[in-house]
Design a protein around this motif. Structure first.
Motif, PDB file in Angstrom:
ATOM      1  N   GLU A  13     -21.074 -81.708  32.887  1.00  0.00           N
ATOM      2  CA  GLU A  13     -22.314 -81.572  32.120  1.00  0.00           C
ATOM      3  C   GLU A  13     -23.123 -80.348  32.546  1.00  0.00           C
ATOM      4  OE1 GLU A  13     -24.041 -85.881  31.347  1.00  0.00           O
ATOM      5  OE2 GLU A  13     -23.264 -85.705  33.404  1.00  0.00           O
ATOM      6  N   ILE A  14     -23.031 -80.005  33.856  1.00  0.00           N
ATOM      7  CA  ILE A  14     -23.824 -78.898  34.402  1.00  0.00           C
ATOM      8  C   ILE A  14     -22.923 -77.989  35.232  1.00  0.00           C
ATOM      9  CG2 ILE A  14     -25.692 -78.246  35.979  1.00  0.00           C
ATOM     10  CD1 ILE A  14     -27.056 -80.911  35.280  1.00  0.00           C
ATOM     11  N   ILE A  15     -23.013 -76.682  34.975  1.00  0.00           N
ATOM     12  CA  ILE A  15     -22.388 -75.697  35.858  1.00  0.00           C
ATOM     13  C   ILE A  15     -23.501 -75.072  36.689  1.00  0.00           C
ATOM     14  CG2 ILE A  15     -21.088 -73.552  36.053  1.00  0.00           C
ATOM     15  CD1 ILE A  15     -19.842 -74.122  33.347  1.00  0.00           C
ATOM     16  N   HIS A  16     -23.417 -75.256  37.984  1.00  0.00           N
ATOM     17  CA  HIS A  16     -24.387 -74.664  38.907  1.00  0.00           C
ATOM     18  C   HIS A  16     -23.740 -73.384  39.443  1.00  0.00           C
ATOM     19  CE1 HIS A  16     -27.687 -75.518  42.093  1.00  0.00           C
ATOM     20  NE2 HIS A  16     -27.343 -74.246  42.170  1.00  0.00           N
ATOM     21  N   ALA A  17     -24.083 -72.253  38.840  1.00  0.00           N
ATOM     22  CA  ALA A  17     -23.433 -70.971  39.140  1.00  0.00           C
ATOM     23  C   ALA A  17     -24.200 -70.203  40.211  1.00  0.00           C
ATOM     24  CB  ALA A  17     -23.344 -70.136  37.870  1.00  0.00           C
ATOM     25  N   TRP A  48     -28.509 -71.352  37.259  1.00  0.00           N
ATOM     26  CA  TRP A  48     -28.127 -70.180  38.040  1.00  0.00           C
ATOM     27  C   TRP A  48     -28.892 -70.165  39.353  1.00  0.00           C
ATOM     28  CZ3 TRP A  48     -30.645 -64.995  38.577  1.00  0.00           C
ATOM     29  CH2 TRP A  48     -29.837 -64.127  39.348  1.00  0.00           C
ATOM     30  N   HIS A  49     -28.175 -69.888  40.450  1.00  0.00           N
ATOM     31  CA  HIS A  49     -28.762 -69.854  41.795  1.00  0.00           C
ATOM     32  C   HIS A  49     -28.745 -68.411  42.281  1.00  0.00           C
ATOM     33  CE1 HIS A  49     -29.400 -72.928  45.219  1.00  0.00           C
ATOM     34  NE2 HIS A  49     -29.988 -71.796  45.566  1.00  0.00           N
ATOM     35  N   ASP A  50     -29.919 -67.811  42.396  1.00  0.00           N
ATOM     36  CA  ASP A  50     -30.056 -66.415  42.790  1.00  0.00           C
ATOM     37  C   ASP A  50     -30.130 -66.306  44.312  1.00  0.00           C
ATOM     38  OD1 ASP A  50     -30.474 -63.733  42.920  1.00  0.00           O
ATOM     39  OD2 ASP A  50     -32.392 -63.717  41.863  1.00  0.00           O
ATOM     40  N   HIS A  51     -29.086 -65.738  44.920  1.00  0.00           N
ATOM     41  CA  HIS A  51     -29.004 -65.582  46.377  1.00  0.00           C
ATOM     42  C   HIS A  51     -29.188 -64.127  46.797  1.00  0.00           C
ATOM     43  CE1 HIS A  51     -27.220 -69.630  47.162  1.00  0.00           C
ATOM     44  NE2 HIS A  51     -26.711 -69.470  45.952  1.00  0.00           N
ATOM     45  N   TYR A  52     -29.711 -63.285  45.924  1.00  0.00           N
ATOM     46  CA  TYR A  52     -29.762 -61.848  46.170  1.00  0.00           C
ATOM     47  C   TYR A  52     -30.320 -61.539  47.557  1.00  0.00           C
ATOM     48  CZ  TYR A  52     -30.433 -56.871  45.098  1.00  0.00           C
ATOM     49  OH  TYR A  52     -30.370 -55.498  45.099  1.00  0.00           O
ATOM     50  N   GLY A  53     -29.493 -60.888  48.400  1.00  0.00           N
ATOM     51  CA  GLY A  53     -29.844 -60.700  49.803  1.00  0.00           C
ATOM     52  C   GLY A  53     -30.791 -59.562  50.089  1.00  0.00           C
TER      53      GLY A  53
END
Length: 358
Positions: A81-85, A107-112
């Motif tokens: 049901e959900i794609i956690h990208a 969407w999970h933003d991990h920008y370092g």
């Protein structure tokens, strides 16, 4: 709920650790939790719990038809049901949504490089962000940036959390017990090992028996070569040791007294949280969200980035004040347990998921 974590690899980076931690944690709280590595496997594959479904795509190019078909089939057969990208995997998630309109993308933003967001290239991201149902960011700087630049309505800051496998014991560190400092960071320029090594030279001049142990993935590039040449130039071969990425992180950390990070830029580094789990005193640069975790001179020591002398003095403070070191280590461990636990973050994530599914 049926959720898939999507990540490029399972090597030992921060985003990769978050993806695995989430898949494992969510498996306790929902009907189906899975994780997919699109391009590479890695050491973190061993950390995936048996109850978490795993898929590897072996994707070799930006648009890989075979990989798309394989992932699409997995999503349909498991009724995802959900794609956690995570990070750049948003691109593949967006392609999948074109075939499955009911799928929700988180969407999970991990920008370092949060300190250098003015250099971020986000043209492609902005186009695909229209397909996202929600965006999580790993620090408040990124949260502000996303709201301003992507114009997305559903954005929230989600602090990282860490878990460590305490059963694996493989690595034995060099040096004397009770006199070790560890830096858990992949060998990238952003992590600024060069400043750390120069600072440690000042430490060794006063305390010859102390050793520094740098653990992380190397890319065998010019930066890694520069680190090795700096160690040789400063004649620190008997005091500074470099290790490839390891699976027994907890075992490594518990052989040390102090955890250090010398980064020029960060989000909320998983390593800091892992230092707390292992009960280390912590010295770190005041970048990203680190200042929200380390309460300066209350449970750790913060220094400005790119400052050799400040970093050296902070390490010396703990080396020469054992009572302070032990007290700060205890306070920091309690702080991590209270505010950056798996339980609290899992609860927030599940709440968001439920809102998306109505």
């Amino acid at each position: 709920m049926r959720v898939l974590q999507l990540i490029d690899s399972l090597e030992t980076g921060g985003a990769e650790r978050v993806a695995v931690n989430l898949a494992n944690a969510l498996s306790k709280n929902m009907a189906f939790s899975a994780i997919c590595a699109t391009r590479k496997e890695g050491l973190l594959k061993k950390e995936i719990k048996p109850e978490v479904k795993f898929l590897f795509l072996a994707k070799t190019k930006t648009i890989d038809v075979k990989a798309v078909k394989k992932l699409n089939s997995f999503i349909k057969s498991n009724q995802i049901e959900i794609i956690h990208a995570h990070s750049s995997s948003f691109f593949l998630a967006s392609i999948i949504k074109l075939f499955n309109s009911k799928i929700k993308i988180v969407w999970h933003d991990h920008y370092g490089n949060a300190e250098f967001l003015e250099h971020r290239n986000f043209k492609v991201l902005k186009v695909f962000s229209r397909l996202f149902s929600h965006i999580f960011t790993v620090n408040t700087t990124l949260e502000t940036w996303v709201k301003a630049n992507l114009k997305h309505k559903n954005v929230s800051y989600l602090p990282n959390f860490a878990t460590l496998n305490k059963t694996i014991k493989v690595t034995q560190l060099a040096g004397e017990s009770g006199m070790r400092i560890v830096c858990l960071a992949n060998f990238r320029a952003q992590k600024d090992h060069v400043t750390l090594i120069n600072a440690f030279k000042e430490v060794v001049e006063k305390h010859k028996s102390w050793t520094l142990h740098c653990v992380g993935k190397s890319f065998n590039d010019n930066y890694y070569s520069h680190i090795k040449s700096e160690i040789e130039k400063l004649k620190l071969e008997q005091n500074v040791f470099l290790y490839e990425q390891k699976s027994d992180v907890y075992n490594i950390l518990t052989q040390c007294e102090i955890g250090v990070l010398s980064s020029k830029s960060e989000g909320l580094p998983i390593a800091i949280l892992e230092y707390g789990i292992a009960g280390l005193a912590v010295v770190a640069t005041n970048v990203g969200e680190i200042g929200d975790v380390i309460l300066n001179h209350s449970n750790g020591v913060l220094v400005n980035s790119n400052s050799v002398n400040a970093l050296a003095q902070a390490m010396l403070l703990y080396i020469e004040n054992e009572a302070l070191r032990l007290n700060h280590a205890k306070l920091f461990s309690k702080h991590i347990e209270a505010h950056y636990s798996e339980a609290s973050q899992t609860k927030a994530i599940i709440k968001t998921y439920k809102q998306l599914l109505g």
